[in-house]
Design a protein around this motif. Structure first.
Motif, mmCIF file in Angstrom:
data_model
loop_
_atom_site.group_PDB
_atom_site.id
_atom_site.type_symbol
_atom_site.label_atom_id
_atom_site.label_comp_id
_atom_site.label_asym_id
_atom_site.label_seq_id
_atom_site.Cartn_x
_atom_site.Cartn_y
_atom_site.Cartn_z
ATOM 1 N N ASP A 300 0.926 -1.382 -0.255
ATOM 2 C CA ASP A 300 -0.093 -0.147 0.109
ATOM 3 C C ASP A 300 1.211 1.307 0.333
ATOM 4 N N MET A 301 1.700 0.942 0.850
ATOM 5 C CA MET A 301 2.629 2.494 1.133
ATOM 6 C C MET A 301 3.496 2.691 -0.282
ATOM 7 N N TRP A 303 2.577 1.850 -3.665
ATOM 8 C CA TRP A 303 1.351 1.924 -4.543
ATOM 9 C C TRP A 303 1.353 3.791 -4.566
ATOM 10 N N SER A 304 1.107 3.703 -2.708
ATOM 11 C CA SER A 304 0.890 5.423 -3.092
ATOM 12 C C SER A 304 2.233 6.379 -2.966
ATOM 13 N N LYS A 307 2.022 6.630 -7.084
ATOM 14 C CA LYS A 307 0.935 7.890 -7.721
ATOM 15 C C LYS A 307 1.427 8.383 -6.723
ATOM 16 N N ALA A 308 2.169 9.260 -6.088
ATOM 17 C CA ALA A 308 2.543 10.650 -5.811
ATOM 18 C C ALA A 308 4.188 11.324 -6.489
#
Length: 442
Positions: A300-301, A303-304, A307-308
């Motif tokens: 999750d981290m 992926w974030s 995306k950033a």
């Protein structure tokens, strides 16, 4: 009308070369630095001072040189360097070349991206040139690299610096189908750039292949080649090489193991660690962060994070081929909005080189095992190095983050640590690595 310039005939060229070699030998012998000194501590030479012969039996100093044209090297090498855009020397080149040019063995340690390749390519070319090495003399130098990709890059630097020399050189790396073609030609080559396994294969299988006249042996990324994984192969290679030779070991981290040095027959090597006294063990322009991320939150981290940073070039390290393939396939289906690529040791050589070239060209995310952590120079800057898995040790960490902030460019890295891996943070700080710790965000 002007008469067209006539090319010098072969006899004239040979005479000019003999004169140049005599001058170079006299220059090198008369101005060699004392053993045990680090030329970086010498005052830099004046740019306007005369270079070469400055009197009947007097020559300019070359320890303290900051530019390649101040060194006692051949016109052919100087022209190759100039055409390739190499003018000023880096610290490891300034430290190593005055010692290596006068025939000494070198143990060179310097941060990644510091120009180690030219520090051994130049003395190889010069040694063979001054020995008047020819096609009939066979193998004069062997450069051993731990990975195919790094060997390929070394070969490119060798071709650029040596373009005006007449030496034949070959790239011998595994994963290629043309081993039989190599066997037909390898005995004619003067300089070999190779991986350990492929070199040993030729030593074992190629008729009449021998290296009894070897002048220079180089181990690039020496700490990896001296490691347990290559131990048996390296011992088999070294047993077939002459003990009387010049030997260079270069790496970002370096061995002082007496056992390693003994089995390589090093003779009073110069130990040159150009960044040992520096405040940090990693590039100065690198911003480094570590954060606690529990195992179930890692993807999750990541992926974030991706995306950033959709306009960045991101290199993500994972610890195994299976993880690389899993994360690559999963994220590809989720379509993050940036091209994704993966690189691991089980891929065929041609595919690995293709992916490496694509990643060099444009922004994307490359998921990789440590196959990409060693020496690879991604032409256009890598913006971020993300370590999803904790590296095995401090040396592995240094090699990984060394893919960004190369030479004088900037770069950033982030290390994901599980709560049980906090000891690594202590180890990094003890090793002079200025890493910031954050519990949330990046």
């Amino acid at each position: 009308m002007k008469k067209p310039k006539q090319k010098p005939n072969r006899k004239t060229v040979r005479m000019n070369e003999v004169e140049e070699i005599e001058t170079l030998n006299s220059w090198i012998d008369s101005q060699k630095p004392d053993s045990g000194t680090n030329p970086l501590s010498f005052p830099p030479l004046d740019k306007k001072a005369p270079v070469g012969r400055i009197g009947e039996n007097e020559f300019s100093a070359y320890a303290g040189s900051t530019r390649f044209d101040q060194l006692p090297i051949s016109r052919r090498t100087k022209n190759g360097l100039k055409e390739a855009g190499f003018v000023k020397m880096t610290d490891i080149q300034r430290a190593a070349l005055p010692h290596s040019l006068c025939g000494r063995d070198i143990l060179g340690a310097a941060k990644t991206g510091s120009g180690k390749t030219l520090a051994f390519v130049i003395p190889i070319l010069e040694k063979l040139y001054r020995e008047r090495w020819g096609p009939e003399d066979g193998v004069g130098s062997i450069i051993i690299s731990p990975t195919r990709e790094l060997a390929d890059q070394l070969f490119d630097v060798l071709k650029a610096a040596g373009r005006y020399h007449n030496f034949s050189a070959g790239l011998l790396i595994g994963g290629r189908k043309d081993v039989d073609t190599e066997k037909e030609r390898v005995n004619e080559l003067n300089i070999l750039v190779c991986t350990p396994g492929r070199l040993l294969q030729h030593m074992d299988e190629t008729p009449n292949f021998e290296c009894s006249q070897l002048q220079v042996l180089v181990l690039d990324e020496a700490d990896r080649i001296l490691d347990v994984g290559f131990k048996k192969t390296l011992n088999a290679i070294v047993s077939q090489l002459p003990r009387h030779r010049q030997t260079f070991l270069f790496s970002a981290t370096q061995t002082k193991s007496v056992q390693d040095l003994a089995r390589l027959s090093l003779k009073d090597p110069e130990y040159l660690s150009v960044h040992e006294e520096s405040v940090t063990a990693t590039p100065n322009h690198l911003q480094q962060t570590a954060m606690i991320v529990p195992l179930d939150q890692k993807l999750d981290m990541l992926w974030s994070f991706i995306k950033a940073h959709l306009n960045s070039k991101i290199l993500v390290f994972l610890s195994s081929c299976k993880q690389v393939k899993f994360v690559f396939e999963a994220f590809k289906k989720l379509r993050p909005g940036i091209p994704l690529k993966c690189l691991h040791g089980r891929m065929k050589q041609q595919r690995r080189m293709g992916i490496y070239s694509q990643f060099c060209e444009k922004r994307s995310v490359l998921f990789s095992t440590d196959v990409a952590s060693r020496g690879l120079d991604f032409n256009k800057a890598v913006d971020w190095v993300v370590q999803l898995d904790c590296p095995e040790d401090v040396a592995s960490y240094i090699h990984r983050v060394g893919r960004t902030a190369r030479y004088n460019s900037g770069g950033r890295s982030v290390l994901f640590l599980m709560p049980s891996e906090m000891k690594m943070l202590e180890n990094l700080r003890e090793a002079k690595i200025p890493i910031q710790f954050t519990k949330v965000g990046y």
